[in-house]
Write an enzyme that holds these catalytic residues in place. Structure first.
Site, short mmCIF file in Angstrom:
data_model
loop_
_atom_site.label_atom_id
_atom_site.label_comp_id
_atom_site.label_asym_id
_atom_site.label_seq_id
_atom_site.Cartn_x
_atom_site.Cartn_y
_atom_site.Cartn_z
N MET A 51 24.64 8.74 2.48
CA MET A 51 24.54 10.04 3.15
C MET A 51 24.85 9.91 4.64
SD MET A 51 24.18 13.18 2.64
CE MET A 51 23.20 13.84 1.29
N PHE B 292 -11.39 -7.27 13.77
CA PHE B 292 -10.32 -7.73 12.88
C PHE B 292 -10.00 -6.65 11.85
CE2 PHE B 292 -9.04 -9.97 8.92
CZ PHE B 292 -7.79 -10.38 9.37
N GLN B 293 -8.74 -6.36 11.67
CA GLN B 293 -8.25 -5.34 10.74
C GLN B 293 -8.90 -3.98 10.98
OE1 GLN B 293 -8.24 -7.02 6.69
NE2 GLN B 293 -6.16 -7.75 7.09
N LYS C 161 -17.42 -0.74 5.89
CA LYS C 161 -17.91 -1.72 4.93
C LYS C 161 -19.43 -1.66 4.74
CE LYS C 161 -17.49 -6.57 3.66
NZ LYS C 161 -16.65 -7.77 3.76
N GLU D 116 0.81 -1.22 0.00
CA GLU D 116 0.00 0.00 0.00
C GLU D 116 0.84 1.27 0.00
OE1 GLU D 116 -0.59 -2.61 1.94
OE2 GLU D 116 -2.70 -3.19 1.78
#
Lengths: 563, 163
Positions: free
Chosen positions: A477, A112-113, A162, A50
């Site tokens: 760097m 969940f999630q 949802k 993502e």
């Protein structure tokens, strides 16, 4: 007729002009994915992480000037967007990120999630929404795009439970959009414009500084026009590169920590500094008390919070960069039509040119390939006409120094947040915006490994992106800082254990080249650039080359360490 | 560092309080007190924030507050004349011999006794910031057992003259 939330979302995205949607499916957004095939105007690009989706949307937005769009699932899908959002937020890039959420009745139950993504992203978005009612959905998407692209642009997140996606409602599209509490002002105040022209008219050593705002507001034309007409030397921040053509005689290179000697000395000597769309970041100013010590400062910015945040200014000018510069040009045309600006500033421009001549950006050629040489070669082979995307670190600074950016939106780089892993997915977004243009990623071997999984995205979409790896098998760097400021105590900056980038490219179905000697550089790069495939070029460069000039953190701009 | 009182009118959208509070914590500004409740207008809340800082910090705070999308209006009461009040409950130790003196002090400061227990009293006091500080200092010697303050409320004064 009633439609599901999923339908309403996709129809709303289409109406906002979304053609490419970068995303990754999951349980909370499966209904939206189920609906996607019914909306052929929107092309969905499946990324491999993502974070890659958000950077790709960001690269798409930077290259095209449009709003980038993403769709991800709840929980980890949502938290993986945070770095991308923060990156876009720092650099004022317009994005709309839609995250799935657990059903409203489960919110707060540690389902969940489930994460409170609106809470998590509050400080790294311009604004965010949780939609709890499907009847609010179309309006919320409209507002999200409006907020993302107006005023000082930025990322907006819309969290969609949802059950809202599954619910049905009439589709009502608000044609006009206005928010009572949000009215960015674009028009600069005429008095402030007049004061600015007065200051410039009385200046003997004026300097113009382009920030990212010049690029964002498509103001590069009036910016260039003003500098040329008034014969004012120009410098830019990292985000402002390309706002003014690097081949112009009035161009003196980037300013700041890794800025040119001429640009930094110019800031030290100027009596009137016109900063357009910059925000005086610490990497630009160095030690604040010693910044532009002789200058009266005019600061043009659309965001009032940028003005007087770090630097005291004499003329604050809140407004759109483009409108402000056009306003300045108009007043100059009326009030100062008879000035011979070129003659007036000749001595000053000559002084700047002398600095440039005395202490140019340079490097010592040797047996090993010098990274700066790679950038110069890419510059020559592309004629400065490619979209260049970078990761973060030494290679990023060498790109800023040694590639001649001729036009705005040709450089995609994470300036404010400094996000390693940005460049490759951003290039994917840019290539989708401009399928026919040459898109080149200049990467370090460290940064590239942070989002290397997107190679699958590039290959599966047959994107001819070129990734040139300045491979010094170091986190260069940080290694440089350890060498210069930590008495060569090298800790965790050696990256000798690394994949074979050529084989890795081939394993993904891409092409891979390796360059190990200076004389291979031009022919192999030319061949790679001409290839229609996604291509990695692993350039083995000098391992301990440093970026110069460097102004040590906290030092004044004239306290540069030079080559 | 001077004390400043800021009024913020916000759209009553979910999370607006954390947007404001998060701005202060995220940018290292300090909140001395924060009060929020619905205003006379449906869907609009009035916040009163007191903070400490020099003028450049206050300028940043004002601008940053204004930048929050659901913020409608930001007013700082340094230049603008305003009325300011705060209310508090103070539960003090009130044993036999002290009761008389406590009641006299309550009277002098025009406070109210709102609850009396076996050996303690709860006093309600209203005033500006300084007055409440003075009251707390005076009651300290009796023994303060509990204290709750609302934080300041402020409102711009009406014009006294016709322009």
């Amino acid at each position: 007729m009633e439609h599901t939330g999923a339908w309403i979302l996709l129809e709303s995205l289409r109406r906002e002009g979304v053609e490419i949607l970068f995303g990754y499916p999951g349980g909370a957004v499966i209904d939206i994915y189920d609906e996607l095939p019914n909306h052929p105007a929107i092309r969905h690009v499946l990324v491999r992480h993502e974070q890659g989706a958000v950077h790709a949307a960001d690269g798409y937005a930077r290259a095209s000037g449009k709003v980038g769009a993403c769709l991800v699932t709840s929980g980890p899908g949502a938290t993986n967007t945070v770095t991308g959002l923060a990156t876009a937020h720092c650099d004022s890039i317009p994005l709309v990120v839609v995250t799935g959420q657990v059903p409203t009745k489960l919110i707060g139950n540690d389902a969940f999630q489930e994460v409170d993504i609106v809470g998590i992203t509050r400080p790294c978005t311009k604004h965010n929404f949780l939609v709890k009612d499907v009847r609010r959905l179309a309006r919320t998407i409209r507002e999200a795009f409006y907020i993302a692209r107006s005023g000082r642009p930025g990322p907006v997140l819309v969290d969609l439970p949802k059950d809202v996606v599954q619910a049905v409602a009439e589709f009502v599209w608000p044609e006009e959009i206005s928010l009572r509490s949000y009215n960015p002002s674009y028009k600069p105040h005429p008095n402030q414009l007049r004061k600015t022209v007065e200051l410039l008219d009385n200046a003997s050593r004026p300097l113009m500084l382009a920030g990212g705002g010049v690029v964002l507001s498509n103001a590069s034309e009036p910016f260039t026009e003003l500098a040329r007409r008034l014969s004012i030397p120009v410098t830019a921040t990292l985000m402002g590169l390309g706002a003014f053509p690097a081949t112009d005689d009035l161009w003196f290179g980037m300013v700041g920590m890794h800025g040119t000697f001429a640009a930094n000395m110019g800031l030290n000597s100027t009596d009137v500094l016109l900063c357009v769309g910059g925000r005086f970041d610490d990497r630009v100013t160095g030690k604040l008390s010693a910044f532009a010590p002789k200058a009266k400062i005019v600061h043009i910015d659309i965001d009032p919070t940028s003005i007087r945040k770090n630097v005291e200014v004499q003329v604050p000018l809140v407004g759109d960069c483009r409108l402000s510069l056009e306003g300045l040009l108009e007043i100059c045309a009326v009030k100062c039509a008879d000035r011979d600006w070129k003659a007036k500033h000749a001595a000053w421009v000559a002084e700047m040119a002398q600095w440039k001549l005395e202490k140019p950006l340079t490097f010592h050629e040797g047996k090993a390939i010098k990274p700066q040489q790679v950038i110069r070669t890419i510059n020559e082979l592309t004629g400065g006409d490619a979209i260049i995307s970078t990761e973060v670190g030494q290679h990023q600074m060498w790109t800023a120094q040694f590639y001649d950016f001729l036009a705005p939106r040709n450089l995609l780089t994470s300036g404010g947040l400094g996000t390693m892993g940005y460049g490759f997915p951003a290039a994917i977004g840019a290539q989708f915006a401009f399928p026919d243009r040459k898109v080149v990623v200049i990467a370090g071997d460290g940064s590239l490994q942070m989002n290397i999984q997107e190679l699958a995205t590039a290959v599966s979409n047959r994107l001819p992106i070129k990734v040139v790896i300045l491979n010094n098998r170091h986190l260069g760097m940080v290694r440089q800082w350890q060498e210069l400021f930590y008495e060569r105590r090298y800790v965790s900056t050696n990256m000798e254990a690394q994949p074979d980038f050529v084989k890795l490219a081939e394993a993904f179905g891409a092409e891979g080249y390796r360059i190990e000697a200076p004389d291979q550089l031009r022919p192999v790069l030319a061949k790679a650039l001409a290839s229609p495939a996604t291509t990695f070029v692993d350039v083995r460069v000098e391992r301990e080359e440093n970026v110069y000039p460097i102004v040590p953190a906290g030092a004044a701009l004239d306290e540069m360490l030079l080559v | 560092m001077q004390r400043h009182v800021i009024s913020v009118l916000v759209e009553n959208s979910p999370g607006v309080l954390s947007r404001v509070a998060g701005l202060f914590s995220g940018r290292g500004f300090n909140i001395h007190s924060l009060n929020v409740a619905p205003s006379h207008e449906e869907g609009v809340s009035h916040m009163t924030i007191t903070t400490f800082g020099d003028s450049s910090i206050i300028e940043q705070i004002m601008k940053q507050l204004h930048k929050i999308v659901p913020v409608l209006k930001v007013v700082e009461y340094e230049e603008t004349p305003a009325v300011e009040r705060e209310m508090m409950f103070l539960k003090v130790q009130a044993d036999g011999p002290n009761r008389g003196e406590i009641l006299r002090t309550v009277e002098v400061f025009r406070c109210k006794v709102v609850d009396v227990g076996h050996n303690e009293m709860t006093i309600e006091a209203t005033g500006n910031h300084e007055k409440l500080e003075a009251i707390i200092a005076l009651f300290q010697r009796f023994g303060i057992k509990e204290l709750a303050r609302t934080g300041s409320l402020a409102m711009k004064r009406s014009k006294k003259q016709i322009d």
